[in-house]
Design an enzyme around this catalytic site. Structure first.
Site, PDB file in Angstrom:
ATOM      1  N   LYS A  59      -7.243  -6.812   1.164  1.00 22.80           N
ATOM      2  CA  LYS A  59      -7.138  -7.160  -0.308  1.00 22.80           C
ATOM      3  C   LYS A  59      -5.498  -7.076  -0.890  1.00 22.80           C
ATOM      4  CE  LYS A  59     -11.951  -7.655  -1.303  1.00 22.80           C
ATOM      5  NZ  LYS A  59     -13.134  -6.940  -1.756  1.00 22.80           N
ATOM      6  N   GLN A 103     -14.767  -2.230  -5.723  1.00 23.24           N
ATOM      7  CA  GLN A 103     -15.397  -2.169  -4.231  1.00 23.24           C
ATOM      8  C   GLN A 103     -16.930  -1.802  -4.386  1.00 23.24           C
ATOM      9  OE1 GLN A 103     -13.638  -4.048  -1.775  1.00 23.24           O
ATOM     10  NE2 GLN A 103     -15.844  -4.080  -0.895  1.00 23.24           N
ATOM     11  N   ASP A 126     -13.879 -10.288 -10.059  1.00 23.45           N
ATOM     12  CA  ASP A 126     -15.118 -10.519  -9.105  1.00 23.45           C
ATOM     13  C   ASP A 126     -16.341 -11.413  -9.856  1.00 23.45           C
ATOM     14  OD1 ASP A 126     -15.201  -9.868  -6.481  1.00 23.45           O
ATOM     15  OD2 ASP A 126     -15.693  -7.814  -7.000  1.00 23.45           O
TER      16      ASP A 126
END
Ligand code: NAD
Length: 302
Positions: A59, A103, A126
């Site tokens: 990422k 994460q 997200d």
């Protein structure tokens, strides 16, 4: 009698994602030239789960190659909720940061829902904050979870209008299954959600024009679960032994066998995975534009 079999179209998520990455990079360049702003993505990693380490590295690399700023924050696996919340509060207030990603999975002692709920919804790239979940479910503009968004883009590219198609989603997680079902519903599909307690799973799957597997079980979906000509999207990422101490990645779908029946299918790797990161970059760009009141010109959200 000789029969000729046509193999399924192999959906190239890697190439599609590279195209999105290119569009995002152009938009980022324009943003910097015209407004003097560089979008920034902060990634928070708690602990040292090896798969998460790889995702976070990828990422960060792609964020930088799209011309954005990448901020990486690593905390010990023993970090308490207070410490993680304090870090998020700082990122919420930081003007250089337009997107925040924590994460997952978080260590077991941390309440993941509480942590995700602490992210500013406008920076929640997200799409896991309850506000964005609710906006997505009620068909309003929202930051949409990256993996289902990537799947939807592949389907739209392949089929255009999805109205009236029967989509079966295997998996009901908050990260993939549920938002995937919401996006398909918004696209006028008839949606069935199957999960670990569903009965007659192969029968349910055989009714699908579009079959999405998001389970986490290596090659669970077999050729005789698939309606001839159906489109199969494989979200699963499973590492299995490949002999001589080596491992390899496979999806939730038996790709080789299913390719002989399906009309189109995504491989693993090279299917949904690259789309997830491409959509993360696009979400970060959009979050940046929205925060500044600038028109969003790479908006991928449905
Ligand atoms: P999860 O474990 O949270 O959810 C799995 C779902 O599968 C559950 O809803 C469960 O009910 C269902 N399930 C489990 N066993 C089943 C069975 N035998 N029959 C039917 N349903 C069953 O997992 P998740 O986070 O949704 O991820 C699913 C898979 O997708 C994993 O392999 C994960 O690594 C992968 N993933 C890939 C990406 C990507 O970028 N490609 C992103 C997220 C997750």
């Amino acid at each position: 009698m000789l029969t000729t079999r046509t193999m399924a179209h192999r959906i190239d998520g890697k190439a599609f994602a590279a195209g999105i990455g290119g569009e995002v990079a152009k938009a980022v360049h324009r943003l910097r030239q015209e407004y003097g702003v560089t979008p920034g993505l902060a990634v928070v990693l708690v602990g040292n789960d090896p798969a998460s380490e790889v995702y976070v590295r990828n990422k960060a690399r792609q964020t930088v190659s799209a011309g954005m700023q990448s901020f990486e924050h690593r905390l010990e696996a023993s970090a308490g909720e207070g410490e993680i919340r304090a870090l998020i509060a700082g990122l919420n207030a930081d003007e250089r940061v337009h997107g925040i990603l924590v994460q997952l999975p978080l260590p077991a002692h941390v309440d993941a829902e509480a942590i995700l709920g602490a992210i500013d919804p406008a920076k929640d790239v997200d799409g896991f904050h309850p506000l964005n979940v609710g906006l997505t479910a009620s068909g309003q503009k929202a930051l949409v979870p990256c993996t289902p968004l990537g799947c939807l883009m592949l389907l739209r590219d392949l089929h255009g209008d999805l109205s009236g198609r029967h989509a079966v989603v295997i998996g009901r997680s908050n990260i993939v299954g549920k938002p995937m079902a919401q996006l398909l519903l918004r696209s006028n599909c008839t949606v069935t959600i199957a999960h670990s307690r569903s009965e007659n799973l192969p029968d349910l799957c055989r009714r699908a024009d579009i079959l999405i597997a998001a389970v986490g079980r290596p090659e669970m979906v077999k050729a005789d679960w698939v309606k001839p000509g159906a489109t199969v999207i494989d979200v699963g990422i499973n590492r299995i032994a490949a002999g001589e101490g080596k491992t390899r990645l496979v999806g939730d779908v038996d790709f080789a066998a299913v390719s002989e029946v399906a009309g189109a299918a995504t491989p693993v790797p090279g299917g949904v995975g690259p789309m997830t990161i491409a959509c993360l970059l696009a979400n970060t760009l959009n979050a940046c534009c929205r925060s500044l009141g600038i028109p969003v010109n790479a908006d991928l959200t449905p």
